[in-house]
Design an enzyme around this catalytic site. Structure first.
Site, PDB file in Angstrom:
ATOM      1  N   THR A   7       0.844  -1.138   0.000  1.00  0.00           N
ATOM      2  CA  THR A   7       0.000   0.000   0.000  1.00  0.00           C
ATOM      3  C   THR A   7       0.894   1.204   0.000  1.00  0.00           C
ATOM      4  OG1 THR A   7      -1.895   0.967   1.102  1.00  0.00           O
ATOM      5  CG2 THR A   7      -0.148   0.252   2.496  1.00  0.00           C
ATOM      6  N   GLY A 162       0.058   6.918  -6.447  1.00  0.00           N
ATOM      7  CA  GLY A 162      -0.928   6.116  -7.164  1.00  0.00           C
ATOM      8  C   GLY A 162      -0.736   6.129  -8.667  1.00  0.00           C
ATOM      9  N   CYS A 165       2.846   3.717  -8.756  1.00  0.00           N
ATOM     10  CA  CYS A 165       2.956   2.401  -8.120  1.00  0.00           C
ATOM     11  C   CYS A 165       1.718   1.557  -8.429  1.00  0.00           C
ATOM     12  CB  CYS A 165       3.108   2.574  -6.605  1.00  0.00           C
ATOM     13  SG  CYS A 165       3.151   1.013  -5.707  1.00  0.00           S
ATOM     14  N   THR A 168      -0.842   0.813  -5.532  1.00  0.00           N
ATOM     15  CA  THR A 168      -1.440   1.968  -4.864  1.00  0.00           C
ATOM     16  C   THR A 168      -2.553   2.517  -5.743  1.00  0.00           C
ATOM     17  OG1 THR A 168       0.690   2.490  -3.846  1.00  0.00           O
ATOM     18  CG2 THR A 168      -0.944   4.253  -3.902  1.00  0.00           C
TER      19      THR A 168
END
Length: 179
Positions: A7, A162, A165, A168
């Site tokens: 995360t 986000g 990755c 994410t």
């Protein structure tokens, strides 16, 4: 068995104003299992923020233990963190848990690891998880070059992470303390 990947968690502080945020994606192998997981919690009468990255069940176990340590030490963040990491490092079962925590109150931000580390990061920010380096870089640039409040920096940092990755997403939960 494949590992759960997740995360990005990022924490930004300006003085006693702190924001902690995370995305909502949980991935098993190359499949998104859940996009709305809540990895940020308010603890100890809403005076402490906690966020976790790593194996989900392990992270929940550690968070529950941290919350018990906070209660035992009347909300004293540093004492609770040191005691948790001591247990985490020395207990044979806990030692196998694969997760990291960021915890914060209005005075301190700490990163807790299974190696027994209690780290108070520099620059008023910390980030963990698969997108942590992206979020930390973005947050540091924004912290140094803008007057944005911590929650805005956390939001933009999570958006950048986000975008870069694959573990994410753009479903964010952000909590704040102080002001």
């Amino acid at each position: 068995m494949e590992q759960f990947h997740a995360t990005t968690i990022v924490c930004v502080r300006r003085g006693n104003h702190v924001a902690l945020g995370g995305d909502g994606q949980v991935t098993l192998g190359n499949i998104v299992i859940k996009g709305t997981a809540r990895k940020i919690r308010r603890l100890y009468h809403d005076k402490v923020l906690a966020g976790f990255a790593g194996a989900t069940a392990d992270a929940f176990t550690l968070q529950e233990r941290f919350e018990a340590k906070l209660e035992k030490h009347q909300g004293h963040l540093m004492r609770a963190a040191v005691e948790l990491t001591r247990d985490w490092r020395t207990d044979r079962v806990l030692r196998r848990l694969e997760a990291m925590l960021i915890v914060a109150d209005t005075e301190h931000t700490l990163v807790l690891t299974g190696n027994g580390d209690v780290l108070e990061p520099e620059h008023g920010l910390a980030a963990i998880g698969s997108g942590g380096a992206y979020a930390q870089s973005a947050a540091l640039a924004l912290l140094r070059n803008t007057e944005l409040p911590p929650e805005a920096i956390v939001k933009q940092s999570l958006e950048i992470a986000g975008d870069l990755c694959i573990y994410t997403n753009q479903n964010h939960v952000i909590e704040t303390l102080g002001a």
